[in-house]
Design a protein around this motif. Structure first.
Motif, PDB file in Angstrom:
ATOM      1  N   VAL A  48      17.249 -87.774  28.020  1.00 59.11           N
ATOM      2  CA  VAL A  48      16.855 -86.407  27.701  1.00 59.11           C
ATOM      3  C   VAL A  48      16.659 -86.282  26.188  1.00 59.11           C
ATOM      4  O   VAL A  48      17.550 -86.610  25.414  1.00 59.11           O
ATOM      5  N   TYR A  52      17.365 -77.411  25.523  1.00 55.69           N
ATOM      6  CA  TYR A  52      16.397 -76.376  25.878  1.00 55.69           C
ATOM      7  C   TYR A  52      17.053 -74.999  25.900  1.00 55.69           C
ATOM      8  O   TYR A  52      18.011 -74.792  26.636  1.00 55.69           O
ATOM      9  N   GLY A  83      19.486 -78.582  30.021  1.00 53.83           N
ATOM     10  CA  GLY A  83      19.272 -79.951  29.567  1.00 53.83           C
ATOM     11  C   GLY A  83      20.360 -80.800  30.182  1.00 53.83           C
ATOM     12  O   GLY A  83      20.882 -80.474  31.253  1.00 53.83           O
ATOM     13  N   PHE A  88      21.505 -86.451  26.237  1.00 56.59           N
ATOM     14  CA  PHE A  88      20.924 -86.004  24.970  1.00 56.59           C
ATOM     15  C   PHE A  88      21.703 -86.543  23.773  1.00 56.59           C
ATOM     16  O   PHE A  88      21.122 -87.088  22.839  1.00 56.59           O
ATOM     17  N   VAL A 108      13.064 -75.687  21.857  1.00 56.80           N
ATOM     18  CA  VAL A 108      13.759 -76.957  22.045  1.00 56.80           C
ATOM     19  C   VAL A 108      14.175 -77.557  20.704  1.00 56.80           C
ATOM     20  O   VAL A 108      13.489 -77.413  19.694  1.00 56.80           O
TER      21      VAL A 108
END
Length: 195
Positions: A48, A52, A83, A88, A108
């Motif tokens: 990812v 978001y 997300g 991430f 984002v």
């Protein structure tokens, strides 16, 4: 940007006293993202790339089990984040999927800009800590309810906590979230509708 970016400031100030004067510099770290209805934002196995913030629209986060059955676990709506933070932050493949259920708009943050925002804006770091604690508590409650509630109880909880979703989403999407077939969902609705 032609998005309602004030929604982000409103969210930040609702959870922590984020200074409005710092918001323009903070907002500069975000990119706008327009997502079409039914578009897949990321799939299981992807790393990812963004955090978001949903400005407009509705997205669903879901797993696909070994039999290929989708299991919706979360609906991200206006004013919420979505997300997959583990993927991430740690740059590991996610096990979840994210799909837009409506034409949607998001702000984002890349991982680099997320780290910069956290270091540069202490009030954002405090917001993150407070929001994370609130989300962990909420997720633990949801896991508990998912383990113990019947489909009827899950429906009544949804009816109480997020009744607008029943108007916003298709019946099969609600059924998937409840973990039942559309036919079973129809019977649940009938049993739980006041006369």
């Amino acid at each position: 940007m032609d998005m309602d970016t004030n929604r982000l400031l409103t969210e930040l100030q609702a959870r922590h006293d984020f200074p409005a004067g710092q918001f323009p510099q903070f907002l500069a770290l975000f990119d706008p993202l327009y997502i079409q209805k039914n578009q897949i934002v990321f799939l299981a196995g992807d790393i990812v790339s963004y955090a978001y913030f949903i400005v407009k629209g509705c997205l669903r986060q879901y797993y696909v089990n070994a039999e290929g059955v989708e299991n919706t676990i979360y609906f991200a709506e206006e004013g919420g984040w979505t997300g997959e933070m583990s993927s991430f932050i740690h740059r590991v493949p996610t096990t979840m999927n994210l799909q837009a259920l409506e034409d949607s708009q998001a702000l984002v943050l890349t991982r680099t800009n997320w780290e910069l925002a956290t270091r540069t804006f202490p009030d954002y770091a405090l917001y993150q800590i407070k929001n994370r604690a609130r989300n962990i508590t909420r997720l633990k409650e949801q896991i508990g309810h998912a383990q113990t509630d019947t489909p009827d109880q899950k429906y009544r909880r949804l009816l109480t906590e997020k009744p607008h979703l029943l108007q916003r989403l298709a019946q099969y999407q609600i059924a998937n979230y409840l973990g039942v077939t559309p036919e079973t969902y129809s019977r649940i609705r009938k049993r739980n509708t006041p006369l």
